[in-house]
Enzyme design. Structure first.
Site, mmCIF file in Angstrom:
data_model
loop_
_atom_site.group_PDB
_atom_site.id
_atom_site.type_symbol
_atom_site.label_atom_id
_atom_site.label_comp_id
_atom_site.label_asym_id
_atom_site.label_seq_id
_atom_site.Cartn_x
_atom_site.Cartn_y
_atom_site.Cartn_z
ATOM 1 C CB SER A 73 -0.964 -0.066 1.192
ATOM 2 O OG SER A 73 -1.994 0.875 1.045
ATOM 3 C CG ASP A 127 -7.277 -3.405 -2.006
ATOM 4 O OD1 ASP A 127 -7.878 -2.526 -1.350
ATOM 5 O OD2 ASP A 127 -6.046 -3.538 -1.998
ATOM 6 C CG HIS A 157 -5.522 -2.819 1.316
ATOM 7 N ND1 HIS A 157 -4.961 -2.520 0.089
ATOM 8 C CD2 HIS A 157 -4.935 -1.957 2.193
ATOM 9 C CE1 HIS A 157 -4.086 -1.528 0.224
ATOM 10 N NE2 HIS A 157 -4.033 -1.179 1.496
#
Lengths: 278, 278
Positions: free
Chosen positions: B149, B225, B258
């Site tokens: 991320s 995600d 995620h």
């Protein structure tokens, strides 16, 4: 009995899910997590129940043990319950100690007020949760037990008392002899009262000495575990096991401590061990 | 430069250690974690730097990724720094938002007050930390970058800007185009100011379009995600990469979100990828 999905993650081609439900054993809302391997999309799979240690809930093992790669390969579901009842109306230690009350259910049925109303984790793990899992998930009737520390105590005592319900038992760093260590004496005094004759049915050493074991047992213990001498006392269990004709292995692992770093290092061995028997 | 050991665990025959040290880049006390594989007891080993995402510190990857089994097998050390400077005297978002200030350093050198005093994670990661690691641990000069991320953004931008210092780049769910997503625009506005010409050097899409990549790049992105469309925008990076003659693979992984459950499912692939180049 209904269950409510809290969250879901895809992991290693399978699913990690968290559920909550109203439990009749504890008279509380209970949360558990389940890992369903990819095989569960086509067929029923056996289940390993993981019992966690003091301070843990359903999340610690699922996030830190690194178990899903091997469980997905072997086609084993894993169920991780909480370690005690929870809620505003549930009794807790007056000083919120980590080793009594919330997060410290010790997998027993309390007989003493104020604990006896909700602290009935033994019934929850042995009866209620397996029935709930069987009702809602694609599983076979093959079940095994594993756990860590207080949860290792839970896996050993529940498996030794209910050998026909399970296939195998494993533990990391279990509290082997709670009637002779500070954690156990404190918890049992509160939950079970001062009549120590009632404590024996929750003590792995005493259960093994009395009944032996129909189930194979694998235990790993780190020799750098700070709780080794005072709380865990693996030698007490080794001494009892040596008197029995049972399938028992306790491995001392050099340099390892009490953490999930230790568990993650050997969880694949435990999954292989259970897979042989499931 | 001295470092102080905070804790140590044996894991998969190697060591997980946490250290703190006074950092001259950030003018703060910084904490990092290192995994040393068993091979490091006999020989120098290459290092993978793992850069974590928003809200994380040095612990998330080390506890949840399940990376040590494969890293021990391949003989790769892993270093996990914190994601921002910390301390009572370090500026934070007035509303303590998770995407600005503490835990949200974005691996850049801030130029705007009050951030410019401590928020210098780019210098810390590129220069100071590798020098410190080389001074204190048995490592080779081979280094690679990976992250998740915000940390995937960090791995990509640092690798693209410093291709001679690293061997390979990988990322999970990276913020690929921060100048065009809410997280990036918010952070860059505060840390770098309103002159958007200064933002380009911290944007993987713009860096790749301008310079190409000497380093091989592997990216995994889950299609479930929740940040995919608004924040991560992998298609922007795919479009830029398609214009370049580079070693680039971005894999969309069906059903994955995620979380670290996603990372753990594919971290072995990333370690194998880096091992080829280290």
């Amino acid at each position: 009995m209904s269950i409510q999905l809290l969250s879901q993650n895809t992991v290693f081609g399978g699913l990690h899910q968290r559920y909550t439900h109203q439990a009749h054993s504890t008279h509380t809302q209970m949360t558990f997590a389940i890992f369903l391997p990819p095989q569960a999309q086509q067929q029923a799979v056996p289940v390993l129940y993981w019992l966690s240690g003091l301070t843990c809930n359903d999340e610690n093992f699922m996030q830190k043990a690194g178990a899903f790669r091997k469980a997905a390969e072997l086609g084993i579901a894993i169920v991780a319950p909480d370690t005690s009842p929870r809620g505003d109306n549930v009794a807790d230690d007056a000083e919120q100690a980590y080793d009594l009350g919330l997060g410290a259910g010790f997998y027993l049925n309390a007989t003493q007020a104020p604990w006896d109303k909700h602290y009935r984790m033994y019934s929850y793990i042995v009866d209620e949760l397996p029935a709930l899992i069987a009702e809602h998930f694609p599983i076979t009737d093959k079940k095994s037990l594993a756990g860590h520390s207080m949860g290792g105590h839970g896996a050993l005592t529940i498996g030794l008392k209910n050998p026909h319900q399970y296939q195998s038992i494993s533990a990391f760093s279990p509290i082997t002899n709670p009637t002779e260590c500070p954690w156990g004496i404190k918890a049992f005094s509160h939950y079970l009262g001062n009549d120590q004759s009632t404590w024996a049915e929750y003590d792995a050493c005493k259960l093994l000495a009395k009944h032996g074991s129909r189930l194979p047992i694998l235990i790993d213990q780190g020799d750098a575990d700070g709780f080794l001498e005072e709380q865990l006392k693996p030698n007490h269990l080794i001494d009892v096991a040596a008197q029995q004709d049972i399938d028992f292995e306790l491995r001392m692992q050099a340099g390892y401590d009490h953490s999930y770093f230790f568990i993650s290092s050997f969880i694949d061995d435990h999954l292989h061990f259970h897979a042989k028997h499931l």
